[in-house]
Design an enzyme around this catalytic site. Structure first.
Site, mmCIF file in Angstrom:
data_model
loop_
_atom_site.group_PDB
_atom_site.id
_atom_site.type_symbol
_atom_site.label_atom_id
_atom_site.label_comp_id
_atom_site.label_asym_id
_atom_site.label_seq_id
_atom_site.Cartn_x
_atom_site.Cartn_y
_atom_site.Cartn_z
ATOM 1 N NE ARG A 52 -1.576 -2.329 2.798
ATOM 2 C CZ ARG A 52 -1.683 -3.590 2.402
ATOM 3 N NH1 ARG A 52 -2.733 -3.967 1.732
ATOM 4 N NH2 ARG A 52 -0.746 -4.494 2.665
ATOM 5 C CB THR A 53 3.370 2.594 2.347
ATOM 6 O OG1 THR A 53 2.625 2.038 3.418
ATOM 7 C CG2 THR A 53 3.873 3.968 2.735
ATOM 8 C CE LYS A 82 27.386 -2.300 -5.735
ATOM 9 N NZ LYS A 82 27.412 -1.091 -6.559
ATOM 10 N NE ARG A 103 7.119 0.619 5.056
ATOM 11 C CZ ARG A 103 5.910 0.054 4.901
ATOM 12 N NH1 ARG A 103 5.821 -1.205 4.503
ATOM 13 N NH2 ARG A 103 4.824 0.742 5.128
ATOM 14 C CG HIS A 131 3.372 3.677 8.621
ATOM 15 N ND1 HIS A 131 3.483 4.587 7.592
ATOM 16 C CD2 HIS A 131 3.019 2.496 8.049
ATOM 17 C CE1 HIS A 131 3.208 3.974 6.451
ATOM 18 N NE2 HIS A 131 2.918 2.706 6.700
HETATM 19 N N1 CP Z 1 -0.255 -0.207 5.936
HETATM 20 C C1 CP Z 1 0.947 -0.414 5.357
HETATM 21 O O1 CP Z 1 1.958 0.206 5.706
HETATM 22 O O2 CP Z 1 0.905 -1.349 4.369
HETATM 23 P P1 CP Z 1 2.157 -1.772 3.479
HETATM 24 O O3 CP Z 1 3.142 -2.472 4.396
HETATM 25 O O4 CP Z 1 1.599 -2.690 2.430
HETATM 26 O O5 CP Z 1 2.761 -0.541 2.902
#
Ligand code: CP
Length: 305
Positions: A52-53, A82, A103, A131
């Site tokens: 999703r993100t 590396k 991320r 998040h």
């Molecule tokens: N909700 C969320 O962060 O989903 P993903 O891990 O699929 O990005």
């Protein structure tokens, strides 16, 4: 207020939140998005998996006329293999782009990246940390579904020790008066003290409960989360899995006006038949995921437009 980077949800004040929500509303209603970010380049730098993100940020950028460069598995398919540090990678990528969505599996890395980058950094999840864009879209979904952000009873359920979405959401819920948070988690995966202290300091009512079926009839929002297998030991996972489930047997304990949210992916903490998921208005998690697109479009427009 300018949002130079977005790494923690407590950075947002109500004015920014509602600015972004009103832009997200426009994008939701009007599919003619224009070319607001034409000529701009977004990097998505993901050291952990995502559906999703990453994809909603990339779709958001493309719909606004911008371009995307991505490393969807930076741990294996970037020079991290590396031995290059995340710090060096961010310094380089920020020279090629206009914003970075990152991320990382370690808490604090997005914040560190923001101190090294020439361009805005957006935290797409940092280990057990935060998040914040998920929390923003969760809040937007609550607003759209309930018509308000105050005076709500919110049950937050699951692995609250590792769940970064739950942590980020608490900071945002704490900005609105009269909310009451009920935490339900296995004993060894409770919400950490930093969040409880924040809620206490800001006068937000919260408590911990054990019995989900007793809480379901009270809640306006049931925010389910998965047990984060990748962040805990196998023993911890085995002891937590299956403790809190919404299924056909307890679904109807939930008020008709209440909503179930989940940041997704869901594993086995929600076990509802597809017919219920498709037709019952209490199931809000797919609408929530779609809202992620509009909220991320609005956030990119706010920070880059
Ligand atoms: N909700 C969320 O962060 O989903 P993903 O891990 O699929 O990005």
């Amino acid at each position: 207020m300018v949002l130079a980077h977005f790494v923690e949800s407590q950075q947002l004040d109500k004015e920014i939140i509602f600015d972004i929500f009103s832009k997200a509303d426009e994008f939701r209603k009007n599919k003619n998005y224009g070319q607001l970010l034409n000529g701009k380049v977004l990097a998505t730098l993901f050291y952990e998996p995502s559906t999703r993100t990453r994809l909603s940020f990339e779709a958001a950028m493309l719909k606004l006329g911008g371009s995307v460069i991505t490393t969807e598995n930076a741990k294996e398919f970037s020079s991290a293999v590396k031995g290059e540090t995340m710090e060096d990678t961010v310094r380089i990528v920020s020279a090629y782009t206009d914003a970075i969505v990152i991320r990382h599996y370690d808490e604090g890395m997005a914040k560190l990246a923001s101190t090294l980058s020439r361009v805005p950094v957006i935290n797409a999840g940092d280990g057990k940390g935060q998040h914040p864009t998920q929390a923003l879209l969760d809040l937007y979904t609550i607003y759209k579904e309930m018509g308000r952000l105050d005076g709500l009873k919110i049950a937050i359920v699951g692995d609250l020790a590792s769940g970064r979405t739950a942590r980020s959401l608490c900071y945002l819920l704490g900005k609105f008066p009269g909310n009451e948070i009920i935490f339900l988690s296995p004993e060894h995966l409770k919400m950490k003290d930093d969040i409880k202290e924040y809620l206490f300091r800001h006068g937000v009512e919260f408590r911990e409960e054990k019995n989900l079926d007793e809480v379901l009839p009270l809640a306006d929002i049931v925010y389910m989360t998965r047990i984060q297998k990748e962040r805990i030991t196998l023993d911890e996972y085995t002891n937590a899995r299956g403790k809190y489930i919404i299924g056909e047997n307890n679904f109807n304990l939930i008020k008709p006006t209440a909503r179930i949210l989940h940041p997704l992916p869901k594993i086995d903490e929600i076990k509802l038949p597809i017919e219920i998921e498709q037709t019952d208005s209490r199931v809000a998690y797919f609408r929530q995921a779609e809202n992620g697109l509009y909220v991320r479009m609005a956030l990119l427009a706010y920070m880059m437009g």
